[in-house]
Design a protein around this motif. Sequence first.
Motif, short mmCIF file in Angstrom:
data_model
loop_
_atom_site.label_atom_id
_atom_site.label_comp_id
_atom_site.label_asym_id
_atom_site.label_seq_id
_atom_site.Cartn_x
_atom_site.Cartn_y
_atom_site.Cartn_z
N ALA A 193 0.84 -1.20 0.00
CA ALA A 193 0.00 0.00 0.00
C ALA A 193 0.87 1.25 0.00
CB ALA A 193 -0.93 -0.01 1.22
N GLU A 194 1.94 1.18 0.77
CA GLU A 194 2.86 2.32 0.85
C GLU A 194 3.53 2.56 -0.52
OE1 GLU A 194 6.00 1.68 3.87
OE2 GLU A 194 7.34 2.36 2.24
N ARG A 195 3.95 1.48 -1.16
CA ARG A 195 4.62 1.63 -2.46
C ARG A 195 3.64 2.12 -3.53
NH1 ARG A 195 8.03 3.27 -0.41
NH2 ARG A 195 8.92 3.65 -2.45
N ARG A 196 2.40 1.67 -3.41
CA ARG A 196 1.36 2.14 -4.33
C ARG A 196 1.13 3.65 -4.17
NH1 ARG A 196 -1.32 -2.72 -5.87
NH2 ARG A 196 -1.40 -3.74 -3.85
N ALA A 197 1.18 4.08 -2.89
CA ALA A 197 0.98 5.51 -2.63
C ALA A 197 2.17 6.32 -3.13
CB ALA A 197 0.75 5.73 -1.13
N ALA A 198 3.36 5.73 -3.00
CA ALA A 198 4.57 6.46 -3.40
C ALA A 198 4.65 6.64 -4.91
CB ALA A 198 5.80 5.73 -2.88
N HIS A 199 4.10 5.68 -5.62
CA HIS A 199 4.14 5.75 -7.09
C HIS A 199 2.69 5.67 -7.57
CE1 HIS A 199 8.34 4.59 -6.56
NE2 HIS A 199 7.93 3.52 -5.92
N ARG A 200 2.29 6.59 -8.36
CA ARG A 200 0.95 6.49 -8.93
C ARG A 200 1.03 5.70 -10.22
NH1 ARG A 200 1.80 11.47 -7.53
NH2 ARG A 200 2.36 11.82 -9.70
N PHE A 201 0.28 4.62 -10.29
CA PHE A 201 0.26 3.79 -11.50
C PHE A 201 -1.09 3.89 -12.16
CE2 PHE A 201 3.03 1.06 -8.65
CZ PHE A 201 4.21 1.51 -9.22
N ARG A 202 -1.11 3.94 -13.44
CA ARG A 202 -2.38 3.96 -14.16
C ARG A 202 -2.18 3.27 -15.50
NH1 ARG A 202 -4.78 8.73 -16.88
NH2 ARG A 202 -6.91 8.08 -17.40
N VAL A 203 -3.07 2.39 -15.82
CA VAL A 203 -3.01 1.68 -17.11
C VAL A 203 -4.37 1.82 -17.77
CG1 VAL A 203 -2.70 -0.55 -18.24
CG2 VAL A 203 -1.35 0.01 -16.21
N ARG A 204 -4.40 2.30 -18.99
CA ARG A 204 -5.71 2.40 -19.67
C ARG A 204 -5.59 1.90 -21.10
NH1 ARG A 204 -5.56 7.16 -22.77
NH2 ARG A 204 -3.70 8.36 -22.24
N PRO A 205 -6.68 1.27 -21.58
CA PRO A 205 -6.67 0.78 -22.96
C PRO A 205 -6.66 1.96 -23.93
CG PRO A 205 -8.81 0.41 -21.92
CD PRO A 205 -7.93 0.98 -20.86
N ILE A 206 -5.95 1.81 -25.00
CA ILE A 206 -5.93 2.83 -26.06
C ILE A 206 -6.09 2.13 -27.40
CG2 ILE A 206 -4.48 4.53 -24.81
CD1 ILE A 206 -2.08 3.39 -26.41
N PRO A 207 -6.53 2.87 -28.40
CA PRO A 207 -6.54 2.28 -29.75
C PRO A 207 -5.10 2.12 -30.27
CG PRO A 207 -7.43 4.52 -29.78
CD PRO A 207 -7.07 4.23 -28.37
N PHE A 208 -4.93 1.17 -31.16
CA PHE A 208 -3.59 0.97 -31.75
C PHE A 208 -3.04 2.27 -32.33
CE2 PHE A 208 -5.07 -3.60 -32.39
CZ PHE A 208 -4.22 -4.14 -31.44
N SER A 209 -3.94 3.11 -32.87
CA SER A 209 -3.47 4.33 -33.53
C SER A 209 -2.79 5.28 -32.55
CB SER A 209 -4.65 5.03 -34.20
OG SER A 209 -5.67 5.25 -33.24
N GLU A 210 -3.02 5.08 -31.23
CA GLU A 210 -2.36 5.96 -30.26
C GLU A 210 -1.10 5.33 -29.66
OE1 GLU A 210 -5.15 7.45 -27.38
OE2 GLU A 210 -6.63 7.94 -28.94
N LEU A 211 -0.71 4.19 -30.21
CA LEU A 211 0.51 3.50 -29.74
C LEU A 211 1.73 4.20 -30.33
CD1 LEU A 211 0.38 -0.38 -30.13
CD2 LEU A 211 0.90 0.92 -28.07
N ASP A 212 2.18 5.30 -29.75
CA ASP A 212 3.27 5.99 -30.45
C ASP A 212 4.56 5.17 -30.40
OD1 ASP A 212 2.77 8.35 -27.89
OD2 ASP A 212 4.06 6.59 -27.79
N GLY A 213 5.26 5.19 -31.50
CA GLY A 213 6.48 4.37 -31.62
C GLY A 213 6.21 2.99 -32.18
N TRP A 214 4.95 2.55 -32.12
CA TRP A 214 4.60 1.23 -32.62
C TRP A 214 3.71 1.36 -33.85
CZ3 TRP A 214 5.96 -3.44 -30.12
CH2 TRP A 214 6.58 -3.29 -28.88
#
Lengths: 460, 460
Positions: B41-62
């Motif tokens: 919980a402490e490490r989660r608070a120290a680092h904010r993580f967020r993962v969200r689905p995106i369309p392939f067209s927004e995959l920059d570099g790929w």
Amino acid sequence: MAIETVLETREDTELPHRFARSAATTAGVSMRTADLPAWFAERRAAHRFRVRPIPFSELDGWAFDPATGNLAHRTGRYFSIEGLQVVPDDDPSRTWQQPIIVQPEIGILGILAKEFDGVLHFLMQAKMEPGNTNLLQLSPTVQATHSNYTRIHGGSRVKYLDYFIRPGRHRVLADALQSEHGSWFFQKSNRNMIVETFDEVPQDDDFRWLTLGQIGELLRLDNVVNMDARTVLSTAPTTYAEAGALHSDTDLLSWLTTERSRRRLRPRLLPLTRLAEWERDDMSLAHVHRRHFRVVAVAVEAGNREVSAWRQPLLEPVGPGTHAFLVRSFGGVPHVLVAARAEGGLADVVELGPTVQCHPREHTDPLSGERSPFLDTVLNADPRRIRYAATHCEEGGRFLRAESRYLLVDADEEQAPERPPPGYHWLTPGQLASLARHSRYVNVQARTLLAVLNTRAVRL
Amino acid sequence: MAIETVLETREDTELPHRFARSAATTAGVSMRTADLPAWFAERRAAHRFRVRPIPFSELDGWAFDPATGNLAHRTGRYFSIEGLQVVPDDDPSRTWQQPIIVQPEIGILGILAKEFDGVLHFLMQAKMEPGNTNLLQLSPTVQATHSNYTRIHGGSRVKYLDYFIRPGRHRVLADALQSEHGSWFFQKSNRNMIVETFDEVPQDDDFRWLTLGQIGELLRLDNVVNMDARTVLSTAPTTYAEAGALHSDTDLLSWLTTERSRRRLRPRLLPLTRLAEWERDDMSLAHVHRRHFRVVAVAVEAGNREVSAWRQPLLEPVGPGTHAFLVRSFGGVPHVLVAARAEGGLADVVELGPTVQCHPREHTDPLSGERSPFLDTVLNADPRRIRYAATHCEEGGRFLRAESRYLLVDADEEQAPERPPPGYHWLTPGQLASLARHSRYVNVQARTLLAVLNTRAVRL
């Protein structure tokens, strides 16, 4: 509840002693070692063998594909000659192209063992292969491609095959897939087996029961024991009385893992027509500067083979190879200097090879671009330092006159330091032998030298 | 002459006892096991993580290559999604096509070990991976792709990496290449290492020293110990006190060689556009009948990762997997029923897998076309027969919500006979553990279950 199950011990600790006893025995039940030439002469007389070069256009059943230029059999079976491109990950400027033999099927190389008078004997065959020097050499009991034993040749049944494909009530003593030549074959491996039987076995005229010690005597001669026999014998459950080793087994595996991680090659099959430096006429496919090897065609006539005549391509190296271990004793225990050898056709890229493995006429390793730092020590060795030297052929069913000089050469600290350069590692014969029970650790050239040690042709 | 060389013993026989002592210790020096949730919980608070689905067209570099349809990074690094065709040699009518992750480089999964108060502890990391359930899981000290440690991310240096790439005065306890998921990765392997240090090691906030016993406690929980940690722990030099085994090691290797010889697959990479049953829109690449898995894209934001934000494709299986060993005791020694499992992406085609390894929603094995004869025994097991059950994620850096139920289930003669059907073999945990010291014997799913045994999360 259930009937009590009898467990096995994981290792049969008696087995290495039985192999040692056989290695120490040079008087066998079915032939004196000295009588081998007479037996070979008799077999030669019984079967007339003839091999002659032919143009590719007379290779019936085989053709160069019009689109790819690949040389293949019309059935799609046996093997094909295709192109290979190898890209080293760390230095794509060293990208390399060559023809290569593609034969994805797994064949069986099997030696049948049986105890006579308390000593293990091995059923060896006088077998003709078109590429072998002298044609006839001492071979495993069974040497069968998958095509052989599913009989697409339409030929006669391979003798003694059932001991290996239906081991049932017989006892498997060794059984592992082992790689073949990584610069001539694309990811080829064969099954290497030793099977002990307790049955009465009829001894065909082309076969003799020999002790390991007799085979060791024959390994001291040039061009008598074929490659298939040598590789099977390298996998024998032999142990060595060694008080320890310069490096623990864990350190050894870690060193190999390091080498496998850092030396990445990306091999890719290409159409033969895409190879830049290779050219073809009706008699051969060869490198423009006549380097490496050429592909030729032969017609074979023989009486004791599965079929009585056939035609096939063979790969013919430009000159003999030199494959040698430098040997030293540390703390009273002999060690051989092993090279982590990268080859484009090996499925794991890196396997353990001899200290020196090359065709000296070419001097440099095609992959590293470098001359082996140990080549001169081997080529210029004082004869008193040469513990073993003999010429042997590589697989005579695929390679024409592919002779190699195999050596074990004593070295000192100056020639082969206790802390060798990167890519080299000191192993005891016992360490090498235990790795050869598993697949893909010990390459085919190192396995010939291990067979020399396992049969006690030489004691270090 | 030369100074006397001190030899090593080939095996450090004390080492397994040190691992056993650590497995028996559930009180560690840097954290109580019960405090892990608070630390997470402490490490989660120290680092904010967020993962969200995106369309392939927004995959920059790929991008999807216009010609091949393959999804790759513009640098050619990291990994790509390509097509794979697998042709079974014995039945080409079962030819199979699918997308597959191609990542030829070898990464390092390394756990640093150090003795505190006479007990080995392992430096474990609270690490976020975008595909993991709960995002944060307990991970090895180092989990580095080759891109990571050559820093093509341009990110910060991987912590503690030097212990693994310059082991120098540290001591390697385990080091082998191990395969990853053969139905999702094309011939991928990673280096699994355990390295003991005698140095003082600064403990970063994201890291804790845990005993093997503590990790075993955590392996009983769902989605806490990540796949990379599990596979490294499976390679630990653990031994088991076993009076024998149903089959000797030689018989076991011979059985595996038989399976590898008879189950030949010819895998070949294809352009993704050539796959018949797969279709792509901007959100996913999926099977037309929504089977197997789909490929999607995510955007990741994180604070403690090598780089603070990135976007990448992930492979998302259609449902959870079930991977289970059936367990029996023979002659008083526990055994697990191992399956010789053929997968198109495995370099050796066949490795040893759990008795049951499947996604039950799909019921049948794509390669064999058959339903596992042991699946119902696992799915309908009386709870009293379930010795271990927990849900774990597969690699969260490549797979999205790839949860699997891992089980060890007691069986009887009727459910799992002493003479199992072809393709199955009874092994002791000790036999499985000694094979896991070598490459390519034990597949990644079986290695999770072996880690459960090695850490004594369960004693059979």
